[in-house]
Structure formats: structure tokens, C-alpha cells
Design an enzyme around this catalytic site. Sequence first.
Site, PDB file in Angstrom:
ATOM      1  N   PHE A 109       0.850  -1.194   0.000  1.00 12.53           N
ATOM      2  CA  PHE A 109       0.000   0.000   0.000  1.00 12.53           C
ATOM      3  C   PHE A 109       0.883   1.241   0.000  1.00 12.53           C
ATOM      4  O   PHE A 109       1.710   1.424   0.894  1.00 12.53           O
ATOM      5  CB  PHE A 109      -0.925   0.046   1.219  1.00 12.53           C
ATOM      6  CG  PHE A 109      -1.865   1.220   1.170  1.00 12.53           C
ATOM      7  CD1 PHE A 109      -3.100   1.106   0.542  1.00 12.53           C
ATOM      8  CD2 PHE A 109      -1.494   2.454   1.692  1.00 12.53           C
ATOM      9  CE1 PHE A 109      -3.956   2.201   0.443  1.00 12.53           C
ATOM     10  CE2 PHE A 109      -2.349   3.557   1.595  1.00 12.53           C
ATOM     11  CZ  PHE A 109      -3.583   3.415   0.972  1.00 12.53           C
ATOM     12  N   ASP A 155       9.250   3.191   1.750  1.00 12.12           N
ATOM     13  CA  ASP A 155       8.048   3.948   2.111  1.00 12.12           C
ATOM     14  C   ASP A 155       7.798   3.798   3.615  1.00 12.12           C
ATOM     15  O   ASP A 155       7.260   2.794   4.077  1.00 12.12           O
ATOM     16  CB  ASP A 155       6.858   3.427   1.293  1.00 12.12           C
ATOM     17  CG  ASP A 155       5.593   4.230   1.552  1.00 12.12           C
ATOM     18  OD1 ASP A 155       5.574   5.046   2.501  1.00 12.12           O
ATOM     19  OD2 ASP A 155       4.610   4.044   0.810  1.00 12.12           O
ATOM     20  N   LYS A 197       2.202  10.963   8.207  1.00  7.74           N
ATOM     21  CA  LYS A 197       1.566  10.506   9.455  1.00  7.74           C
ATOM     22  C   LYS A 197       2.217  11.080  10.723  1.00  7.74           C
ATOM     23  O   LYS A 197       2.060  12.249  11.015  1.00  7.74           O
ATOM     24  CB  LYS A 197       1.554   8.976   9.478  1.00  7.74           C
ATOM     25  CG  LYS A 197       0.584   8.392   8.425  1.00  7.74           C
ATOM     26  CD  LYS A 197       0.355   6.914   8.677  1.00  7.74           C
ATOM     27  CE  LYS A 197      -0.464   6.232   7.595  1.00  7.74           C
ATOM     28  NZ  LYS A 197      -1.832   5.986   7.986  1.00  7.74           N
ATOM     29  N   THR A 219       2.003  24.405  -5.199  1.00 11.56           N
ATOM     30  CA  THR A 219       1.838  25.702  -4.530  1.00 11.56           C
ATOM     31  C   THR A 219       2.410  25.685  -3.123  1.00 11.56           C
ATOM     32  O   THR A 219       3.242  26.518  -2.768  1.00 11.56           O
ATOM     33  CB  THR A 219       0.345  26.088  -4.461  1.00 11.56           C
ATOM     34  OG1 THR A 219      -0.139  26.250  -5.792  1.00 11.56           O
ATOM     35  CG2 THR A 219       0.152  27.407  -3.703  1.00 11.56           C
TER      36      THR A 219
END
Lengths: 494, 494
Positions: free
Chosen positions: A210, A319, A350, A374
Site C-alpha cells: 500500500f 516507504d 503521518k 503551490t
Amino acid sequence: MALVTLRSNTILRRTTKLAKHFSSTSCPEDGPYKTVVMKTAVPGPVSQEMMAEMVGFNTSLGSVPFFVDYEKSQGNYMLDADGNVFLDAFSQISSLPLGYNHAALTKAVHSSKVTNYLVNRPALAIMPPIDTKQLLERTLLRVMPKGMDCVQTMMCGSCSVENAFKAAMIKYRADQRGEYLPTEIELDTCMRSEEPGTPDLTILSFKTAFHGRTFGSLSATRSKGIHRVDIPLLDWPAADFPMLKYPLHENEAENREIENRALDTVREQIKMYNERGRHVAAAIVEPIQAEGGDNYATPYFFRELQKILKEYNVAFIVDEVQTGGGATGKFWAHEHWDLPEAPDMVTFAKKMLIGGFFYQQEFLPKQAYRIFNTWMGDPARNALLESVLDTVENDKLIERTQSAGRVLMNGLVEAQNKYPGLISNARGLGTFLAVSCPSPERRDEFVTLLRESGLSMSGCGTDSIRFRPALIFNESHSKLLLEILDSTLSKVVH
Amino acid sequence: MALVTLRSNTILRRTTKLAKHFSSTSCPEDGPYKTVVMKTAVPGPVSQEMMAEMVGFNTSLGSVPFFVDYEKSQGNYMLDADGNVFLDAFSQISSLPLGYNHAALTKAVHSSKVTNYLVNRPALAIMPPIDTKQLLERTLLRVMPKGMDCVQTMMCGSCSVENAFKAAMIKYRADQRGEYLPTEIELDTCMRSEEPGTPDLTILSFKTAFHGRTFGSLSATRSKGIHRVDIPLLDWPAADFPMLKYPLHENEAENREIENRALDTVREQIKMYNERGRHVAAAIVEPIQAEGGDNYATPYFFRELQKILKEYNVAFIVDEVQTGGGATGKFWAHEHWDLPEAPDMVTFAKKMLIGGFFYQQEFLPKQAYRIFNTWMGDPARNALLESVLDTVENDKLIERTQSAGRVLMNGLVEAQNKYPGLISNARGLGTFLAVSCPSPERRDEFVTLLRESGLSMSGCGTDSIRFRPALIFNESHSKLLLEILDSTLSKVVH
């Protein structure tokens, strides 16, 4: 489903009484709360009313078990709208580092620095604040994994992963053409999604991985059909993640074979895609496949993986969105591997409060506006991270997580021995722990029962239950969690 | 480049003196600042030192003109690290609604609600706060475009666009198969990126459009080669955006033809992709193509576009990330079109402080976890939005933007008449204004000169300059901007 609900309600009435027998915890961060207190069914009438009011108004109420009173929640205890007091072993999908209403964070929010960044949110990549360097030094650079050179902040886990992919691809194309700048033909053809400007580069990920749900990160996510279905994706290679036998130390020889076979699929996939001209620019892997079922591989696997990736000039992206920040007993989970060299990139979000990725100098874009948007992160959250890191250090929260994790892991092993048909495969690092259930249906039932007994946790994969407490979880919370678990399992048996 | 630098330095010394002659502005939000004050070259020595310290440490310093002192900035005036005072007509890429250090926002940051959300950041889609409904009612629902039913918050513009695409595709697939739930075969095949689970659905966007830089949003972005090059993308259809002649009211007949031809390409692309089995699930369009050059189309174009999309069951997504929030003289730019029915979705971010999208009920996912991620927005920013909306209402900032915009637009028309070879095509709505330059090189030179004269603005497209002040910009700021522009242009002429 009707059956489960019926059973749950029956159990519920019992647990309301039983909760009184659970032992109490000791933790200054918890304020007045010492144990779970269940006053109503879950969801209680107030939460149910809130749900009814919001139907057709916002998405996905199906994923909401109850509404939370964040003002009243404290430390490891979360209060719902009906006043039920839960022991929180999920911490907002593993994203709250210090539990609820931690004094250090409340103080930091009112600092002039955080106020300033909230009121005057900068477009970081064009108008950086004068204290950018100092802010990064006090926060992300302070915990930069060994061997990494740079950091790029982002907004969330998904866009951190997406931009790590982009940085890897920009570097891979530069290597392919022998120079950094794209040619005129490339700048022209990419406007029509044609080669060579739009190259058919790929990212290798693992089955049951995931990495997020935006189009790029979702193309590398292979956790469940419902996450991917109906969405067009980039067709990228998938290798096998080793599905090991637990406990790991009792199955070393067999697990080594399983890992070698999985590593073979990595090599095969890279060769196959490269031969088709669909070159693999990067591989991404979670240190622990979390959403996919808390699947572990050994340090051997990751060290061998790094060797293979180096051989094929494939960037190695770790990751750490869910594993990073201390819950595994080290600040970064990949520190458990003892790699000879650092990975090429490490993504985070997180518990770090903001997203981003660390990376090696060679992945630094040499042209402006190539990794760009941005906001490019959130310096207010970054400034709050300073207080988190100070607290982790001063209160020795990594050490606390290690000892709380030992108690919890030992208890899970005892529980699976006591209830052999109900839970198994106790596994994990630190407080980043999980058990397996006999079936997906049984797992869903346990999740409901545990929640109704005052424990907030979550399912993962098809049949597992995961625990993801905050870093302030201590041994007494582990004991309480184990009591709730034992009580629930004993009722299912009898 | 060397020539430009030389010229710029020459000009700079002049502007340092000239700045004294610029008139002063009147605005309580600006605190002590009344006009631009340039003390050094841009970047000044302090900014240059900061850049040198950060080389190799972070990405993309090439996009940084100077470092900003956000604590000292106030209202419409931005101070850099060297103490230069700029009139800010770019407002952090159009993302600061109320300028710098607005009292209403400073006060709101210290409210218990914002503090609570910052300290206890919820995973909104599983553990929503008890005041979720009230928070949305006071903020996003209060400005929900007419005819929309629901809102989903997200973190930034890019992921808002990505998730709007996903919601459109989920609905399109449900329509195609005649029921909402995916089949077992679909859930299985999508794990291997194969049909029917991974459908080859497409999103139509327009040439020179900008919708973000993550893989899905980038697949619909066609602003510049450097934004897309080296990244593998989904090959999606592109229609022509009408490239109109300005001023619009003097070229109505010719522009109508240009728009009709562009609309023909929309029809052609949809038909062609549908015939190939690569069905178009949604079309996305900016009310004003901003990044792509401040390109306008008339209300006629958008009304006709909506008819075509309805005919082919293509969801109509209006991307208001840059145009939303009031700068065009209406809260949402698409309110200028007088559509017979609302669009299907409207994406937002920037001035709204958080990202997200409004949508029609029929796009509400009927299954949990389909539009999902950990944070699903940011209630702290959402709570701050309440103060922004209160201020916009109480201080009549939309009206202020209309009058400031009229003065600025009239002045730009005068300037282009006075300097016919230097700027042209003055265009825009509210203070969302732009002019064209004779060439990309001349544009870059003007941007540098204007910045050195104390005006913060930005280029867009290949040869345009855009103005994006905050909503507190008033007529006196417009006049000052025009004086700086006139002074710069007159020096280039002589």
C-alpha cells in the site's frame, strides 16, 4: 451480518459490566483517565444521530464507527460522542505521535512561529521564510536517516510517494540520455503523451503493498481490489512480497527460501520490463506491509533487494509513511536492516505531521519547477514537529515503545497459545504489532467486539488485527489491552 | 541573460530613488506600510547568503527570487530578508486570501477549536470530530456553489483534482455495468491492471490547461513541456481551448467562431475516444486558464461545453483551485457563466486554505473507503476558513475586489495604449488580471524589472504577466501598481 450484530449486542451488555474489572493504567499524559469506560453500544445514540444528520452530505460514512470528542480525549484515551472512553491503539491510522492533547503540542501551537506560519502560509518553493534552514535543522534534518543528503517536504503520504516517483524518473531519464536537460523533441512530444518525451518508465512494487490512492501511488498499491477497481492505472511491475511463517525465529530456513523466491520475482520483473523497453526506474517497498496485513520480511531480504536494485540502476525507495517516527522501536524501521548503504529515498508522513521524502543528492532536481506545487508542505506542521521530536527525546519515547512493545508482544504470544483456534501469528516490532484471525469474517467480528469492549484498533489485510498506539503507550496500557483481548476471546470461546 | 542582468542592475539603482516618488496607499490592513521601499538589489545580500547556505540541501532554489520575512509582512506588503518592502500582487501563487498577518486570522489561530484540531489531528473519514457538521456548515457549505449537494475535503489542489477524477470514474463504471458494486472478476483483474477491473477510462482536458502535477492531475495538465516531460502519464484526450482575441467585446464575432471550433474539438475527441473503447468519464476545465497564460473563454463557451458533456454522459468538472474564493469579483468564477444547471463537480484549494471538491449527490460514493486517505483534509485550516469568510462578508471584500479590479483594468488598458509595443491584451475579471508581452524574453525581463521596482507578480503562459493580489487589495493599491508598471515601461522605452 445480522448474526454478528446480534452477537455483538449481547456481548456489549456484558462488557459494560466487565469493563469495571479491567485494571487501570498509569501515565501522566492520560490526565484523568485510567481505564476504559463503556456506557453505550457502539455507535451510541449520539453518534448515530450525528451519522443520520450527515447522510448524503459528505462521503463514506460507512467507514465511521463513531464521532470523537477530541477536546475531552487525553493521552492514550479517546472519548466518543457518547462519553465512552476507549483505549486508543490505533491513533488515527497511526498518525498521532503523542496521543491526545499533549501539553507540548498545545504550547507549541500558541508559539509565534506556528501562528505566523498558519496565518501567512508560504508558497515554500518560491517564497521560503527566512528561517527555512533553521526550521529544517530543528526538525526533519535532525532525524534524517543515516546516509541521506536532502529532504523535500510535501503535504501527505500519497503526494510524497508520487513526487519520489517523479524525482526517480527524472534522474533515470537523465541517466538514459546522458544529460540532465530534456531535448526540444522531448519537450514537444510529452505534450501529446508520446515518446520520447513521455517515456514508458515503470515503478516496481510488491503484491499486497500500500502506497496511497492517487493515480501514481495507486498504480503501485496492490492491497485490495476495492482500492484499485474502476480506476485506470499505469501498468507497472509487481514482485512477490515474501509471505513468511511466524514466529520468524522458528522458521528461519523455510523463510529464507520464501524470501529467495520472492527476490527471484524482483529480478524477473525488472528484466522482463527492461527487455520490453518499459524500464524500471524505481522500486518502492514498505519495511512492514501495513495496510496489506502487517507482513514482515527479514533484514536479509531488504539487503538482497538493495543489491538487485543497484545492479539494474533501479532507485530504492523505502516507504516509511506508516512505519516511520518511532513505533517500531527505532525512529525509522529500515534502521533494523543494517543496510551497507542508505536507500535512495525514504518517504514519510503521518506521525511526522507533514509528508515528504529524504533522498540522496543525485536525485536533487537540477532545474527549478520540476518537483513543485503551490504549498510544497506545511511549515506550521513542521514547526509542531519540533515539539514532537523534543518530547520523544526528553521522555525517551522510543525506549518506552520498546518496553511497552515487549509486554504487548509477550502477551499476544501467551494469548495465541491460550486461544489457538482464534488468534495466531503474533508478530511485530516495538508496538507496531499484529495477530491473525482464522478468517476474514472472524476478524471483522473480533474488531467489532474489541471496539465494543473499549479498545480502538483496526483490521489490516484480509484476516489480521493491527495495533498502532501512539508513542506514549506504556507497559500498563499494554497490560490493559491484553486484558480486553483476553476477555473478548474468552467470551467467544464460551 | 548577462545583458538582462546588466540592464536590471542599472534600472535597480534608478528605482531605488524612484520608489520615493510612488504614491502611497491607504489600507488599515497594511499596518505601517504605505508604499514600496527598495533598499537592495533583488535578491539582496541576505537572501543571497540564505540561498548559498541551502544549496544541495533542498530542491529547486532556482525558483526562489528571495526569502520572505513573514512576521514583518503586513496586509498587501511583503518584506524580504533584506528589508525590501514589496507590494504583493501575487499573494503566494494566489493562495493568501487576506494578505499578511490579518488580525482575524491571528485571533482564530488561538481559538480553542483551531488549537484542538492542530493538536489532535483527526483521520476525518474514520474518526470525525463531533462538530463536523457545524464546522462544514460555517465554512464550505456556506459558500457551496448553487446547485451542488456535497463536499469532500482534501489536502491540496492536486489531490482534490485526482479524487474528483476517481469519483467521476467510479460513477461512470457504475453506469456502464448497471450497478454500483464491482464484480468479483473486476476486483480480481484490477490487481493485475487488466480490464475489466482496470478500465481504460479517460479524462478530457484542454490544451494549455493546468490541473496539478501528481500523476493523474498531470495527465490532464498541458501547460508546458517542462511540467510533463520525463514522467509516464495516462494518455488522455485534449481539446482546444479557444484562444480568443482581446478585448473580448471588440472581437465578438471572430471569438464566437474560435469558440465554436474549439467546441468541435471537444465533440471530436469524445467521439474518437469513446469509439476506441477508451470512454471519456469526465472533462475538466479552468474558468480561466491561469498557469497556461490567463486564457479566457466566454460564458457561451462554457454553456455549450456543458451541453456537449451532458449529451455524452461526461462529468463536468470545473477546476476553481486558482479562480475560486472571490478574486474574479464573484466567489466562484463559474458564477459568471449563468449555467442553466450546476456543474457536476467543482474543485478548490489555495484561497480556501484547504483543498476539496463540491459535487452532485449522484457522485457520492455508495461504499466506504473508495474516496479515502488518512487525513482527508485538515479541519484546522477549515476552521480558519470561517474567519476568512466572515472577513470577506463583513469587510465586503468581493466588492472591494470589483472596484480595485476596475481601477487596475482601466489602468492596464491605458498603459497598453501608451506603450503599444510593450504590453497588450489587458484582460481579466476582478483583480484576476493579466497582460501580454511581445516575447517570452521580454516578459521575463519585465518580471525582473517589476520585481526590482518593488512589485511582486508573476509570469504565466509563454509571454504573459499575471496579477493575483489578495482580496484586501483596494483602489489605492491598484494605482500604486499602475505607477510602478508605468515607471518600468517608460524606462524600457527610453
